[in-house]
Design a protein around this motif. Structure first.
Motif, PDB file in Angstrom:
ATOM      1  N   GLU A  52     -33.524 -21.690  74.909  1.00  0.00           N
ATOM      2  CA  GLU A  52     -32.416 -21.590  73.945  1.00  0.00           C
ATOM      3  C   GLU A  52     -31.699 -22.922  73.766  1.00  0.00           C
ATOM      4  O   GLU A  52     -31.129 -23.194  72.718  1.00  0.00           O
ATOM      5  N   ALA A  53     -31.747 -23.806  74.745  1.00  0.00           N
ATOM      6  CA  ALA A  53     -31.118 -25.125  74.619  1.00  0.00           C
ATOM      7  C   ALA A  53     -31.915 -26.028  73.697  1.00  0.00           C
ATOM      8  O   ALA A  53     -31.413 -27.033  73.215  1.00  0.00           O
ATOM      9  N   LEU A  54     -33.167 -25.658  73.421  1.00  0.00           N
ATOM     10  CA  LEU A  54     -34.035 -26.474  72.583  1.00  0.00           C
ATOM     11  C   LEU A  54     -34.055 -25.992  71.137  1.00  0.00           C
ATOM     12  O   LEU A  54     -34.654 -26.608  70.287  1.00  0.00           O
ATOM     13  N   VAL A  55     -33.429 -24.870  70.855  1.00  0.00           N
ATOM     14  CA  VAL A  55     -33.445 -24.292  69.515  1.00  0.00           C
ATOM     15  C   VAL A  55     -32.365 -24.937  68.667  1.00  0.00           C
ATOM     16  O   VAL A  55     -31.194 -24.885  69.015  1.00  0.00           O
ATOM     17  N   ALA A  56     -32.761 -25.547  67.554  1.00  0.00           N
ATOM     18  CA  ALA A  56     -31.798 -26.199  66.680  1.00  0.00           C
ATOM     19  C   ALA A  56     -31.102 -25.214  65.726  1.00  0.00           C
ATOM     20  O   ALA A  56     -29.887 -25.205  65.650  1.00  0.00           O
ATOM     21  N   PRO A  57     -31.854 -24.373  64.989  1.00  0.00           N
ATOM     22  CA  PRO A  57     -31.185 -23.475  64.043  1.00  0.00           C
ATOM     23  C   PRO A  57     -30.361 -22.412  64.767  1.00  0.00           C
ATOM     24  O   PRO A  57     -30.632 -22.090  65.921  1.00  0.00           O
ATOM     25  N   ALA A  58     -29.388 -21.889  64.060  1.00  0.00           N
ATOM     26  CA  ALA A  58     -28.558 -20.827  64.639  1.00  0.00           C
ATOM     27  C   ALA A  58     -29.407 -19.584  64.867  1.00  0.00           C
ATOM     28  O   ALA A  58     -30.150 -19.154  63.999  1.00  0.00           O
ATOM     29  N   VAL A  59     -29.340 -19.057  66.048  1.00  0.00           N
ATOM     30  CA  VAL A  59     -30.060 -17.839  66.395  1.00  0.00           C
ATOM     31  C   VAL A  59     -29.065 -16.692  66.302  1.00  0.00           C
ATOM     32  O   VAL A  59     -27.923 -16.825  66.755  1.00  0.00           O
ATOM     33  N   PRO A  60     -29.464 -15.562  65.708  1.00  0.00           N
ATOM     34  CA  PRO A  60     -28.545 -14.425  65.688  1.00  0.00           C
ATOM     35  C   PRO A  60     -28.006 -14.155  67.093  1.00  0.00           C
ATOM     36  O   PRO A  60     -28.730 -14.266  68.082  1.00  0.00           O
ATOM     37  N   ALA A  61     -26.751 -13.826  67.182  1.00  0.00           N
ATOM     38  CA  ALA A  61     -26.048 -13.714  68.465  1.00  0.00           C
ATOM     39  C   ALA A  61     -26.719 -12.767  69.440  1.00  0.00           C
ATOM     40  O   ALA A  61     -26.635 -12.959  70.645  1.00  0.00           O
ATOM     41  N   ASP A  62     -27.405 -11.748  68.946  1.00  0.00           N
ATOM     42  CA  ASP A  62     -28.004 -10.773  69.852  1.00  0.00           C
ATOM     43  C   ASP A  62     -29.441 -11.108  70.244  1.00  0.00           C
ATOM     44  O   ASP A  62     -30.108 -10.316  70.889  1.00  0.00           O
ATOM     45  N   VAL A  97     -45.547  -8.477  77.545  1.00  0.00           N
ATOM     46  CA  VAL A  97     -46.873  -8.562  76.925  1.00  0.00           C
ATOM     47  C   VAL A  97     -47.146  -7.421  75.952  1.00  0.00           C
ATOM     48  O   VAL A  97     -47.567  -7.662  74.814  1.00  0.00           O
ATOM     49  N   GLU A  98     -46.906  -6.190  76.332  1.00  0.00           N
ATOM     50  CA  GLU A  98     -47.226  -5.065  75.435  1.00  0.00           C
ATOM     51  C   GLU A  98     -46.336  -5.081  74.188  1.00  0.00           C
ATOM     52  O   GLU A  98     -46.814  -4.792  73.087  1.00  0.00           O
ATOM     53  N   GLN A  99     -45.061  -5.427  74.333  1.00  0.00           N
ATOM     54  CA  GLN A  99     -44.180  -5.537  73.160  1.00  0.00           C
ATOM     55  C   GLN A  99     -44.631  -6.675  72.258  1.00  0.00           C
ATOM     56  O   GLN A  99     -44.560  -6.574  71.035  1.00  0.00           O
ATOM     57  N   LEU A 100     -45.077  -7.759  72.860  1.00  0.00           N
ATOM     58  CA  LEU A 100     -45.553  -8.914  72.111  1.00  0.00           C
ATOM     59  C   LEU A 100     -46.786  -8.543  71.299  1.00  0.00           C
ATOM     60  O   LEU A 100     -46.870  -8.837  70.099  1.00  0.00           O
ATOM     61  N   VAL A 101     -47.743  -7.887  71.917  1.00  0.00           N
ATOM     62  CA  VAL A 101     -48.956  -7.456  71.213  1.00  0.00           C
ATOM     63  C   VAL A 101     -48.584  -6.484  70.087  1.00  0.00           C
ATOM     64  O   VAL A 101     -49.107  -6.582  68.971  1.00  0.00           O
ATOM     65  N   ALA A 102     -47.678  -5.570  70.339  1.00  0.00           N
ATOM     66  CA  ALA A 102     -47.240  -4.630  69.301  1.00  0.00           C
ATOM     67  C   ALA A 102     -46.587  -5.370  68.131  1.00  0.00           C
ATOM     68  O   ALA A 102     -46.812  -5.028  66.965  1.00  0.00           O
ATOM     69  N   LEU A 103     -45.798  -6.405  68.433  1.00  0.00           N
ATOM     70  CA  LEU A 103     -45.180  -7.217  67.385  1.00  0.00           C
ATOM     71  C   LEU A 103     -46.254  -7.887  66.541  1.00  0.00           C
ATOM     72  O   LEU A 103     -46.207  -7.844  65.310  1.00  0.00           O
ATOM     73  N   TRP A 104     -47.225  -8.512  67.187  1.00  0.00           N
ATOM     74  CA  TRP A 104     -48.287  -9.199  66.456  1.00  0.00           C
ATOM     75  C   TRP A 104     -49.090  -8.215  65.598  1.00  0.00           C
ATOM     76  O   TRP A 104     -49.460  -8.533  64.475  1.00  0.00           O
ATOM     77  N   GLU A 105     -49.334  -7.021  66.129  1.00  0.00           N
ATOM     78  CA  GLU A 105     -50.043  -6.002  65.345  1.00  0.00           C
ATOM     79  C   GLU A 105     -49.214  -5.578  64.142  1.00  0.00           C
ATOM     80  O   GLU A 105     -49.733  -5.454  63.033  1.00  0.00           O
ATOM     81  N   PRO A 129     -41.026  -6.865  61.479  1.00  0.00           N
ATOM     82  CA  PRO A 129     -40.812  -6.588  60.053  1.00  0.00           C
ATOM     83  C   PRO A 129     -39.395  -6.126  59.726  1.00  0.00           C
ATOM     84  O   PRO A 129     -38.837  -6.493  58.696  1.00  0.00           O
ATOM     85  N   GLU A 130     -38.766  -5.370  60.627  1.00  0.00           N
ATOM     86  CA  GLU A 130     -37.400  -4.885  60.388  1.00  0.00           C
ATOM     87  C   GLU A 130     -36.371  -6.008  60.444  1.00  0.00           C
ATOM     88  O   GLU A 130     -35.272  -5.871  59.909  1.00  0.00           O
ATOM     89  N   ALA A 131     -36.705  -7.110  61.095  1.00  0.00           N
ATOM     90  CA  ALA A 131     -35.745  -8.206  61.275  1.00  0.00           C
ATOM     91  C   ALA A 131     -36.059  -9.423  60.406  1.00  0.00           C
ATOM     92  O   ALA A 131     -35.363 -10.433  60.494  1.00  0.00           O
ATOM     93  N   GLN A 132     -37.087  -9.330  59.569  1.00  0.00           N
ATOM     94  CA  GLN A 132     -37.460 -10.477  58.744  1.00  0.00           C
ATOM     95  C   GLN A 132     -36.387 -10.780  57.700  1.00  0.00           C
ATOM     96  O   GLN A 132     -35.628  -9.908  57.303  1.00  0.00           O
ATOM     97  N   ARG A 133     -36.356 -12.032  57.300  1.00  0.00           N
ATOM     98  CA  ARG A 133     -35.425 -12.557  56.298  1.00  0.00           C
ATOM     99  C   ARG A 133     -33.987 -12.634  56.808  1.00  0.00           C
ATOM    100  O   ARG A 133     -33.045 -12.626  56.037  1.00  0.00           O
ATOM    101  N   GLY A 165     -38.440 -14.157  71.289  1.00  0.00           N
ATOM    102  CA  GLY A 165     -37.050 -13.901  70.931  1.00  0.00           C
ATOM    103  C   GLY A 165     -36.756 -12.470  71.346  1.00  0.00           C
ATOM    104  O   GLY A 165     -37.424 -11.536  70.887  1.00  0.00           O
ATOM    105  N   VAL A 166     -35.795 -12.305  72.237  1.00  0.00           N
ATOM    106  CA  VAL A 166     -35.506 -10.991  72.784  1.00  0.00           C
ATOM    107  C   VAL A 166     -34.116 -10.554  72.341  1.00  0.00           C
ATOM    108  O   VAL A 166     -33.139 -11.289  72.506  1.00  0.00           O
ATOM    109  N   GLY A 167     -34.069  -9.372  71.760  1.00  0.00           N
ATOM    110  CA  GLY A 167     -32.799  -8.776  71.353  1.00  0.00           C
ATOM    111  C   GLY A 167     -32.551  -7.528  72.162  1.00  0.00           C
ATOM    112  O   GLY A 167     -33.263  -7.237  73.136  1.00  0.00           O
ATOM    113  N   GLU A 168     -31.578  -6.772  71.749  1.00  0.00           N
ATOM    114  CA  GLU A 168     -31.202  -5.558  72.476  1.00  0.00           C
ATOM    115  C   GLU A 168     -32.372  -4.586  72.612  1.00  0.00           C
ATOM    116  O   GLU A 168     -32.533  -3.933  73.626  1.00  0.00           O
ATOM    117  N   GLY A 169     -33.229  -4.523  71.591  1.00  0.00           N
ATOM    118  CA  GLY A 169     -34.357  -3.588  71.618  1.00  0.00           C
ATOM    119  C   GLY A 169     -35.631  -4.160  72.198  1.00  0.00           C
ATOM    120  O   GLY A 169     -36.665  -3.517  72.175  1.00  0.00           O
TER     121      GLY A 169
END
Length: 150
Positions: A5-15, A26-34, A91-95, A63-67
């Motif tokens: 997070e110290a290396l991220v330049a753009p503003a990251v959503p607070a959560d 790993v399983e959440q990551l694979v599900a995201l990619w799918e 997909p729910e968090a895009q844009r 990037g890890v949020g509440e969910g």
């Protein structure tokens, strides 16, 4: 290494917090990619995660949020240039700025490794993604990427 997070330049959503992936991601990551259409039958995404995590010249950033895992970028460098793979945002968090933040985390990680050039690949016909990278200042490197399984 510095926290991601110290290396991220753009503003990251607070959560959302970017960090290197852990075993439990790993399983959440694979599900995201799918969900983002990034996986292919001929590539085992779990093996891609394991390979990137075990190599000292690469990392899997999440990037890890509440969910749980909502964004990712796999980064690596070959001694000459850095590469970004599997950039994904739920997909729910895009844009909402997470793609830009994920690229910021990827570029920050690469910069921290001393990398001065970064490359990525976009599949033919993915105009929406090409527009996203164009908005970040990426341009066509006018080369063809060839490949072969070993």
């Amino acid at each position: 290494m510095e926290p991601v997070e110290a290396l991220v330049a753009p503003a990251v959503p607070a959560d959302v917090r970017f960090r290197e992936a852990e075993d439990g991601d790993v399983e959440q990551l694979v599900a995201l990619w799918e969900a983002c259409g990034l996986t292919r039958p001929w590539n085992d995404p779990r093996l891609d995660v394991a390979d990137a995590r075990s190599n000292p010249t690469s990392a899997v950033l999440v990037g890890v949020g509440e969910g749980g895992v909502v964004a990712s970028a796999v980064v690596g460098y070959d001694g000459h240039r850095g590469w970004v793979y599997y950039l994904a945002v739920s997909p729910e968090a895009q844009r909402g700025g997470l793609g830009r933040a994920a690229m910021g985390a990827a570029e920050g990680w690469l910069r921290h490794q001393g990398v001065r050039k970064v490359r990525l690949m976009v599949r033919h016909g993915n105009e929406r993604v090409l527009g996203f990278y164009d908005s970040l200042g990426y341009t066509d490197s006018e080369c063809v990427v060839l490949g072969r399984d070993l």
